[in-house]
Scaffold this motif. Structure first.
Motif, short mmCIF file in Angstrom:
data_model
loop_
_atom_site.label_atom_id
_atom_site.label_comp_id
_atom_site.label_asym_id
_atom_site.label_seq_id
_atom_site.Cartn_x
_atom_site.Cartn_y
_atom_site.Cartn_z
N LYS A 177 0.86 -1.18 0.00
CA LYS A 177 0.00 0.00 0.00
C LYS A 177 0.89 1.23 0.00
CE LYS A 177 -3.13 2.65 2.90
NZ LYS A 177 -3.73 2.77 4.26
N ASN A 178 0.73 2.04 -1.04
CA ASN A 178 1.55 3.24 -1.21
C ASN A 178 3.04 2.90 -1.20
OD1 ASN A 178 -0.82 4.80 -1.26
ND2 ASN A 178 -0.77 5.10 0.96
N GLY A 179 3.40 1.74 -1.80
CA GLY A 179 4.78 1.35 -1.95
C GLY A 179 5.39 0.62 -0.77
N GLU A 226 -9.46 5.06 6.21
CA GLU A 226 -8.00 5.10 6.29
C GLU A 226 -7.34 4.06 5.40
OE1 GLU A 226 -10.04 4.93 8.79
OE2 GLU A 226 -9.84 6.89 9.78
N ASP A 227 -8.12 3.05 4.92
CA ASP A 227 -7.57 2.02 4.05
C ASP A 227 -7.47 2.47 2.60
OD1 ASP A 227 -7.28 0.16 6.12
OD2 ASP A 227 -9.40 -0.41 5.97
N SER A 228 -7.92 3.66 2.29
CA SER A 228 -7.81 4.17 0.93
C SER A 228 -6.34 4.36 0.57
CB SER A 228 -8.55 5.51 0.79
OG SER A 228 -9.93 5.36 1.12
N GLY A 229 -6.01 4.10 -0.68
CA GLY A 229 -4.62 4.26 -1.11
C GLY A 229 -4.34 3.58 -2.43
N ASN A 230 -3.07 3.52 -2.78
CA ASN A 230 -2.60 2.92 -4.02
C ASN A 230 -2.01 1.55 -3.71
OD1 ASN A 230 -1.90 2.59 -6.65
ND2 ASN A 230 -0.42 4.25 -6.74
N SER A 234 -0.71 -0.78 -10.54
CA SER A 234 -1.40 -0.65 -9.25
C SER A 234 -2.86 -0.27 -9.49
CB SER A 234 -0.72 0.42 -8.39
OG SER A 234 -0.71 1.67 -9.06
N VAL A 235 -3.65 -0.36 -8.42
CA VAL A 235 -5.05 0.06 -8.44
C VAL A 235 -5.27 1.02 -7.28
CG1 VAL A 235 -5.90 -2.04 -9.53
CG2 VAL A 235 -5.75 -1.93 -7.05
N ILE A 236 -6.19 1.95 -7.48
CA ILE A 236 -6.52 2.94 -6.45
C ILE A 236 -7.81 2.51 -5.76
CG2 ILE A 236 -7.09 5.35 -6.00
CD1 ILE A 236 -5.41 6.11 -8.40
N ILE A 237 -7.76 2.43 -4.46
CA ILE A 237 -8.93 2.07 -3.66
C ILE A 237 -9.37 3.31 -2.88
CG2 ILE A 237 -9.77 0.72 -1.72
CD1 ILE A 237 -8.05 -1.56 -2.64
N GLN A 238 -10.64 3.68 -3.08
CA GLN A 238 -11.21 4.84 -2.39
C GLN A 238 -12.41 4.36 -1.57
OE1 GLN A 238 -9.98 8.01 -2.41
NE2 GLN A 238 -11.49 8.44 -0.81
N VAL A 239 -12.27 4.38 -0.26
CA VAL A 239 -13.33 3.94 0.64
C VAL A 239 -14.17 5.15 1.00
CG1 VAL A 239 -13.89 2.80 2.81
CG2 VAL A 239 -11.83 2.13 1.53
#
Length: 311
Positions: A165-167, A191-195, A217-222
């Motif tokens: 997550k985020n590298g 808070e789990d949102s990220g790349n 990668s995929v972007i997750i937006q909660v």
């Protein structure tokens, strides 16, 4: 004085061997490799082939060179090719490889030559994997499935897949035989949102020590759950189910009446014969009645005289 003479003879002999090694004739050979990128701990296989018009009369010494310096030697007698295997390669094994051969055996460390062609081998600590997200819309407290894809390796050792997550690594799982690992994030929060991305390795590392700059990668937006939108989705779902049920009911009724109509059409000739029988019986009844009336008239005419007296 004798000591000086012994030392001089020793250095002259060593210098002679060195000059013989440096003046030895090395012929270029061809090198082949099925892959050019490997992971640490994988197996490197390099094939060296000698192109000669005639079979060698004596044994040949084939040298595997890395960056112009020989690292391994093999002897061949009847064949014209040999495969060098380097098990469990490391990052230091990266470089340009080539092959040369000679009829004389020399010390490997003293052979400096370059073959007909070179192959660049890159050994990496981590491989870049692909990631796929199954969920389209993600709300808080939902479950997210992340599918990571790796590659097949030439070793029997397990492939470790890392979710970043985020590298930065956050989780690790052993991939299946097809190189796939599934990570499930349960009850996600904002808070789990990220790349998110995936990397894999043959060696096992702590997820926190794994860093990656994978662009796949995929972007997750909660997002927060919208109650109004939730009810709208429920109503839409119920309407869709109602339409499906109504369509199934219509098809069922239509099929029922279609079958009934076919059955009636099949039995139609038998039912048409009844009116003909009824008409024939009614004609016979009328004829019988007419005959009875005529018989009565004849009887009356025979019993009554012309003067009106009864006989």
């Amino acid at each position: 004085m004798w000591l000086r003479l012994l030392m001089l003879c020793f250095f002259n002999e060593a210098l002679g061997h060195l000059n013989a090694s440096s003046q030895a004739e090395f012929n270029p050979a061809v090198i082949f490799s099925q892959t050019t990128e490997l992971l640490e701990g994988d197996i490197l296989q390099l094939k060296c082939m000698v192109f000669m018009t005639e079979k060698p009369k004596d044994a040949l010494c084939i040298y595997l060179c890395k960056d112009g310096v020989a690292t391994r030697i093999e002897r061949i007698t009847r064949s014209k090719s040999i495969v060098f295997k380097i098990p469990q390669v490391a990052i230091k094994d990266s470089g340009n490889y080539s092959c040369v051969y000679s009829t004389e055996k020399q010390l490997v460390q003293r052979v400096t030559a370059v073959g007909h062609n070179t192959v660049f081998i890159q050994v990496r600590e981590f491989g870049l994997g692909n990631i796929y997200r199954r969920n389209a819309v993600i709300f808080e407290s939902a479950s997210v499935d992340l599918i990571c894809f790796g590659v097949e390796t030439k070793t029997d050792r397990s492939l470790h897949m890392y979710l970043c997550k985020n590298g930065i690594g956050v989780n690790m799982d052993v991939a299946r035989s097809d190189g796939i690992a599934i990570f499930i994030l349960g009850q996600v929060r904002r808070e789990d949102s990220g790349n998110y991305s995936c990397v894999y390795s043959i060696k096992k590392h702590h997820p926190g020590n794994v860093t990656s700059t994978n662009e796949r990668s995929v972007i997750i937006q909660v997002t927060e759950m919208d109650v109004h939108q939730w009810w709208v989705n429920v109503i839409r779902l119920l309407c869709s189910v109602g339409v499906v049920i109504a369509a199934m009911a219509f098809l069922t009724v239509h099929n029922f009446y279609s079958i009934k109509a076919m059955f009636c059409a099949t039995n139609a000739p038998a039912t048409r014969s009844k009116p003909d029988d009824t008409n024939s019986s009614s004609k016979e009844t009328q004829q019988l009645t007419q005959e009875r009336r005529e018989s009565r008239q004849i009887q009356l005419s025979s019993t009554v005289s012309p003067q009106g007296e009864v006989s």
